[in-house]
Design a protein around this motif. Structure first.
Motif, PDB file in Angstrom:
ATOM      1  N   ARG A  54     -43.317 -18.736   1.101  1.00 63.02           N
ATOM      2  CA  ARG A  54     -43.905 -17.963   2.206  1.00 63.02           C
ATOM      3  C   ARG A  54     -45.389 -17.716   1.942  1.00 63.02           C
ATOM      4  O   ARG A  54     -46.220 -17.875   2.836  1.00 63.02           O
ATOM      5  N   ASP A  55     -45.729 -17.356   0.706  1.00 63.77           N
ATOM      6  CA  ASP A  55     -47.133 -17.094   0.375  1.00 63.77           C
ATOM      7  C   ASP A  55     -48.000 -18.336   0.554  1.00 63.77           C
ATOM      8  O   ASP A  55     -49.152 -18.245   0.981  1.00 63.77           O
ATOM      9  N   TRP A  56     -47.439 -19.516   0.234  1.00 59.48           N
ATOM     10  CA  TRP A  56     -48.192 -20.752   0.417  1.00 59.48           C
ATOM     11  C   TRP A  56     -48.504 -20.944   1.907  1.00 59.48           C
ATOM     12  O   TRP A  56     -49.649 -21.254   2.275  1.00 59.48           O
ATOM     13  N   VAL A  57     -47.506 -20.755   2.750  1.00 61.03           N
ATOM     14  CA  VAL A  57     -47.705 -20.910   4.199  1.00 61.03           C
ATOM     15  C   VAL A  57     -48.678 -19.854   4.704  1.00 61.03           C
ATOM     16  O   VAL A  57     -49.575 -20.162   5.501  1.00 61.03           O
ATOM     17  N   LEU A  58     -48.544 -18.617   4.245  1.00 59.54           N
ATOM     18  CA  LEU A  58     -49.474 -17.560   4.666  1.00 59.54           C
ATOM     19  C   LEU A  58     -50.900 -17.885   4.234  1.00 59.54           C
ATOM     20  O   LEU A  58     -51.853 -17.654   4.989  1.00 59.54           O
ATOM     21  N   GLY A  59     -51.059 -18.421   3.029  1.00 58.76           N
ATOM     22  CA  GLY A  59     -52.387 -18.808   2.555  1.00 58.76           C
ATOM     23  C   GLY A  59     -52.990 -19.915   3.404  1.00 58.76           C
ATOM     24  O   GLY A  59     -54.172 -19.859   3.766  1.00 58.76           O
ATOM     25  N   LEU A  60     -52.179 -20.910   3.724  1.00 59.73           N
ATOM     26  CA  LEU A  60     -52.649 -21.995   4.586  1.00 59.73           C
ATOM     27  C   LEU A  60     -53.013 -21.458   5.967  1.00 59.73           C
ATOM     28  O   LEU A  60     -54.055 -21.827   6.532  1.00 59.73           O
ATOM     29  N   ALA A  61     -52.183 -20.582   6.489  1.00 54.21           N
ATOM     30  CA  ALA A  61     -52.445 -19.997   7.809  1.00 54.21           C
ATOM     31  C   ALA A  61     -53.754 -19.208   7.799  1.00 54.21           C
ATOM     32  O   ALA A  61     -54.578 -19.345   8.711  1.00 54.21           O
ATOM     33  N   TRP A  99     -48.365 -34.318  10.078  1.00 56.44           N
ATOM     34  CA  TRP A  99     -48.957 -33.222   9.298  1.00 56.44           C
ATOM     35  C   TRP A  99     -47.936 -32.111   9.069  1.00 56.44           C
ATOM     36  O   TRP A  99     -47.925 -31.483   8.012  1.00 56.44           O
ATOM     37  N   VAL A 100     -47.104 -31.841  10.064  1.00 58.35           N
ATOM     38  CA  VAL A 100     -46.055 -30.828   9.892  1.00 58.35           C
ATOM     39  C   VAL A 100     -45.175 -31.205   8.705  1.00 58.35           C
ATOM     40  O   VAL A 100     -44.883 -30.370   7.847  1.00 58.35           O
ATOM     41  N   ILE A 101     -44.777 -32.475   8.633  1.00 61.61           N
ATOM     42  CA  ILE A 101     -43.919 -32.916   7.530  1.00 61.61           C
ATOM     43  C   ILE A 101     -44.672 -32.832   6.211  1.00 61.61           C
ATOM     44  O   ILE A 101     -44.134 -32.353   5.207  1.00 61.61           O
ATOM     45  N   TYR A 102     -45.918 -33.257   6.182  1.00 65.49           N
ATOM     46  CA  TYR A 102     -46.739 -33.168   4.975  1.00 65.49           C
ATOM     47  C   TYR A 102     -46.821 -31.719   4.480  1.00 65.49           C
ATOM     48  O   TYR A 102     -46.535 -31.425   3.324  1.00 65.49           O
ATOM     49  N   ASP A 103     -47.217 -30.824   5.375  1.00 67.36           N
ATOM     50  CA  ASP A 103     -47.358 -29.423   4.974  1.00 67.36           C
ATOM     51  C   ASP A 103     -46.003 -28.788   4.669  1.00 67.36           C
ATOM     52  O   ASP A 103     -45.919 -27.898   3.821  1.00 67.36           O
ATOM     53  N   CYS A 108     -42.444 -26.422   0.731  1.00 68.25           N
ATOM     54  CA  CYS A 108     -41.176 -26.455  -0.015  1.00 68.25           C
ATOM     55  C   CYS A 108     -41.418 -26.575  -1.513  1.00 68.25           C
ATOM     56  O   CYS A 108     -40.619 -26.092  -2.319  1.00 68.25           O
ATOM     57  N   SER A 109     -42.511 -27.210  -1.892  1.00 69.51           N
ATOM     58  CA  SER A 109     -42.828 -27.433  -3.304  1.00 69.51           C
ATOM     59  C   SER A 109     -43.614 -26.287  -3.931  1.00 69.51           C
ATOM     60  O   SER A 109     -43.879 -26.310  -5.138  1.00 69.51           O
ATOM     61  N   ALA A 110     -43.975 -25.302  -3.140  1.00 71.33           N
ATOM     62  CA  ALA A 110     -44.829 -24.219  -3.636  1.00 71.33           C
ATOM     63  C   ALA A 110     -44.190 -23.422  -4.757  1.00 71.33           C
ATOM     64  O   ALA A 110     -44.882 -22.816  -5.575  1.00 71.33           O
ATOM     65  N   ASP A 111     -42.867 -23.419  -4.829  1.00 75.50           N
ATOM     66  CA  ASP A 111     -42.180 -22.704  -5.911  1.00 75.50           C
ATOM     67  C   ASP A 111     -41.888 -23.639  -7.089  1.00 75.50           C
ATOM     68  O   ASP A 111     -41.032 -23.369  -7.911  1.00 75.50           O
ATOM     69  N   LYS A 112     -42.639 -24.742  -7.142  1.00 76.13           N
ATOM     70  CA  LYS A 112     -42.552 -25.737  -8.226  1.00 76.13           C
ATOM     71  C   LYS A 112     -41.258 -26.539  -8.189  1.00 76.13           C
ATOM     72  O   LYS A 112     -40.882 -27.174  -9.158  1.00 76.13           O
ATOM     73  N   GLU A 113     -40.570 -26.500  -7.040  1.00 79.43           N
ATOM     74  CA  GLU A 113     -39.342 -27.265  -6.894  1.00 79.43           C
ATOM     75  C   GLU A 113     -39.252 -27.790  -5.474  1.00 79.43           C
ATOM     76  O   GLU A 113     -39.512 -27.071  -4.515  1.00 79.43           O
TER      77      GLU A 113
END
Length: 164
Positions: A54-61, A99-103, A108-113
């Protein structure tokens, strides 16, 4: 980007980022909310939306300049909507399906998995968006390659480790 220099000073960073990352020359106001909700829905595909995801998406947003109102919605969003329905609500998101799939993979990988279950959800989302499994595989490989290059760049620039 020079044509947008008259934008508010607070928009300059977002405009620079959007152009650098996505080759966009203006803020995609019609896409912000649905795009980031789609990323959260993918990241939640394994049934667990981690704080890191969630934090990764919030940061990107935030970096994209979506604004505090949308950020507040994303902080509490349940991430349970259909990705195609979300993406189709916005012309810009609809035209940015890869881009949606890329991001989504990055989120999904932001938690190192990037679990097999998350990958399956990304594949299902991609199929709904009309993106073949072969293209998803190429995007995944690109994400892995980028992560390796990032680590290599960091090691080169900070041979003694990050100063902060």
């Amino acid at each position: 980007m020079a044509t947008n220099i008259s934008e508010k000073k607070s928009d300059l960073g977002a405009l620079w980022f959007l152009n650098e990352q996505y080759s966009l020359t203006q803020r995609p106001l019609d896409a912000y909310e649905v795009y980031f909700k789609a990323l959260l829905a993918c990241a939640n595909g394994d049934g667990t939306l981690t704080d890191e995801e969630r934090d990764w998406v919030l940061g990107l947003a935030d970096a994209s300049g979506c604004g505090s109102e949308i950020l507040e919605k994303l902080k509490v969003y349940e991430a349970d909507e259909d990705i195609e329905a979300l993406v189709s609500r916005s012309h810009t998101s609809n035209e940015s399906r890869r881009w949606v799939i890329y991001d989504a993979i990055k989120a999904c990988s932001a938690d190192k998995e990037y679990s097999e279950q998350e990958r399956n959800v990304v594949l299902i989302a991609a199929k709904k968006l009309g993106i073949s499994e072969d293209v998803v595989k190429q995007i995944e490989e690109f994400c892995l390659e980028e992560a390796k290059i990032r680590q290599k760049r960091i090691a080169l620039m900070y041979p003694n480790g990050s100063p902060l």
